[in-house]
Design a protein around this motif. Structure first.
Motif, PDB file in Angstrom:
ATOM      1  N   ARG A  17       0.812  -1.217   0.000  1.00 62.57           N
ATOM      2  CA  ARG A  17       0.000   0.000   0.000  1.00 62.57           C
ATOM      3  C   ARG A  17       0.845   1.266   0.000  1.00 62.57           C
ATOM      4  O   ARG A  17       0.349   2.348  -0.326  1.00 62.57           O
ATOM      5  N   ARG A  20       5.139   3.072  -4.605  1.00 64.60           N
ATOM      6  CA  ARG A  20       5.062   4.237  -5.487  1.00 64.60           C
ATOM      7  C   ARG A  20       5.850   4.007  -6.781  1.00 64.60           C
ATOM      8  O   ARG A  20       6.191   4.957  -7.479  1.00 64.60           O
ATOM      9  N   GLU A  23       4.237   5.589  -9.914  1.00 65.89           N
ATOM     10  CA  GLU A  23       3.585   6.867  -9.648  1.00 65.89           C
ATOM     11  C   GLU A  23       3.537   7.783 -10.868  1.00 65.89           C
ATOM     12  O   GLU A  23       2.515   8.416 -11.151  1.00 65.89           O
ATOM     13  N   ARG A  31      -2.716   4.389  -5.485  1.00 68.46           N
ATOM     14  CA  ARG A  31      -3.568   3.973  -4.370  1.00 68.46           C
ATOM     15  C   ARG A  31      -3.766   2.471  -4.494  1.00 68.46           C
ATOM     16  O   ARG A  31      -4.810   2.005  -4.932  1.00 68.46           O
ATOM     17  N   HIS A  54     -11.038   3.427  -7.071  1.00 72.71           N
ATOM     18  CA  HIS A  54      -9.906   4.268  -6.670  1.00 72.71           C
ATOM     19  C   HIS A  54     -10.360   5.317  -5.659  1.00 72.71           C
ATOM     20  O   HIS A  54      -9.670   5.581  -4.671  1.00 72.71           O
ATOM     21  N   GLY A  57     -11.485   3.312  -2.356  1.00 66.22           N
ATOM     22  CA  GLY A  57     -10.482   2.436  -1.753  1.00 66.22           C
ATOM     23  C   GLY A  57     -11.013   1.058  -1.426  1.00 66.22           C
ATOM     24  O   GLY A  57     -10.327   0.265  -0.782  1.00 66.22           O
ATOM     25  N   CYS A  93      -3.475  -0.398  -8.815  1.00 70.34           N
ATOM     26  CA  CYS A  93      -3.892   1.000  -8.910  1.00 70.34           C
ATOM     27  C   CYS A  93      -4.637   1.257 -10.214  1.00 70.34           C
ATOM     28  O   CYS A  93      -4.443   0.552 -11.207  1.00 70.34           O
TER      29      CYS A  93
END
Length: 209
Positions: A17, A20, A23, A31, A54, A57, A93
């Motif tokens: 979680r 990144r 990203e 996310r 998204h 969550g 994600c």
């Protein structure tokens, strides 16, 4: 009350979680959305979160999820009980929009995290492969030339694996063309899911939830 020490799965999920890696490629930012518990007996492998998931969550928190829960014959409480059902998509994600819908799941998730997560789920008895990306990854050369043919050949993969189409409302025409899915696959699916999601009070004494 003694505070529970985090398990290796807890630590791994925290790392997932916090990931990144992709990203710069994610239009809404990272996310990662994954749910799992070490006692889960069912694993759901889908594609990647959409914009609604998204935002919330919560995996499968959309019309596709409502249909999927209907397919499985489970309510929201059971579906989101991590001690019963693990939910790990191919991409964690939202990948953004492409020409014909959402982009494919990013490959980094499976490359970096998937095997590590699966190693922490020793009690999985039934894996549901939803869509072509999950089927390609898990079945490899065992999958058929199309998603339809793979789903139709479900008996070759059962009882440990059941390939499924995506439950998106956009696939309504597919469901109408392939009535065998509702008459053959869904009854088998529900009968496979039911004993694996029995209430904890009904499980053999000493078995964890």
């Amino acid at each position: 009350m003694t505070k529970r020490e985090p398990s290796s799965l807890d630590t791994l999920l925290a790392d997932v979680r916090a990931c990144r890696v992709c990203e710069q490629h994610l239009p809404l930012g990272p996310r990662p959305i994954v749910r799992a518990g070490r006692d889960a007996r069912i694993l759901i492998v889908g594609q990647a979160p959409g914009t609604r998931v998204h935002a919330s969550g919560i995996p499968w928190d959309d019309a596709s999820g409502e249909r999927l829960r209907g397919w499985l014959g489970v309510d929201n409480k059971t579906f989101y009980d991590e001690s019963q059902i693990a939910i790990i998509p191919m991409g964690f994600c939202y990948p953004g929009r492409g020409a014909g819908g959402d982009k494919p799941p990013r490959r980094e998730c499976a490359q970096i995290w998937l095997d590590k997560l699966l190693a922490e789920l020793p009690k999985i008895e039934l894996t549901l492969l939803i869509g072509q990306y999950a089927q390609h990854h898990f079945l490899g050369a065992r999958r058929k030339s199309s998603l339809t043919d793979t789903v139709k050949a479900w008996a070759e993969y059962a009882p440990a694996i059941v390939p499924l189409p995506h439950p998106s409302p956009r696939n309504q025409a597919w469901f109408q063309r392939h009535s065998w899915f509702a008459s053959e696959v869904l009854p088998m699916l529900r009968s496979s899911v039911k004993p694996l999601t029995a209430d904890a009070r009904l499980r053999p004494q000493g078995q964890k939830t």
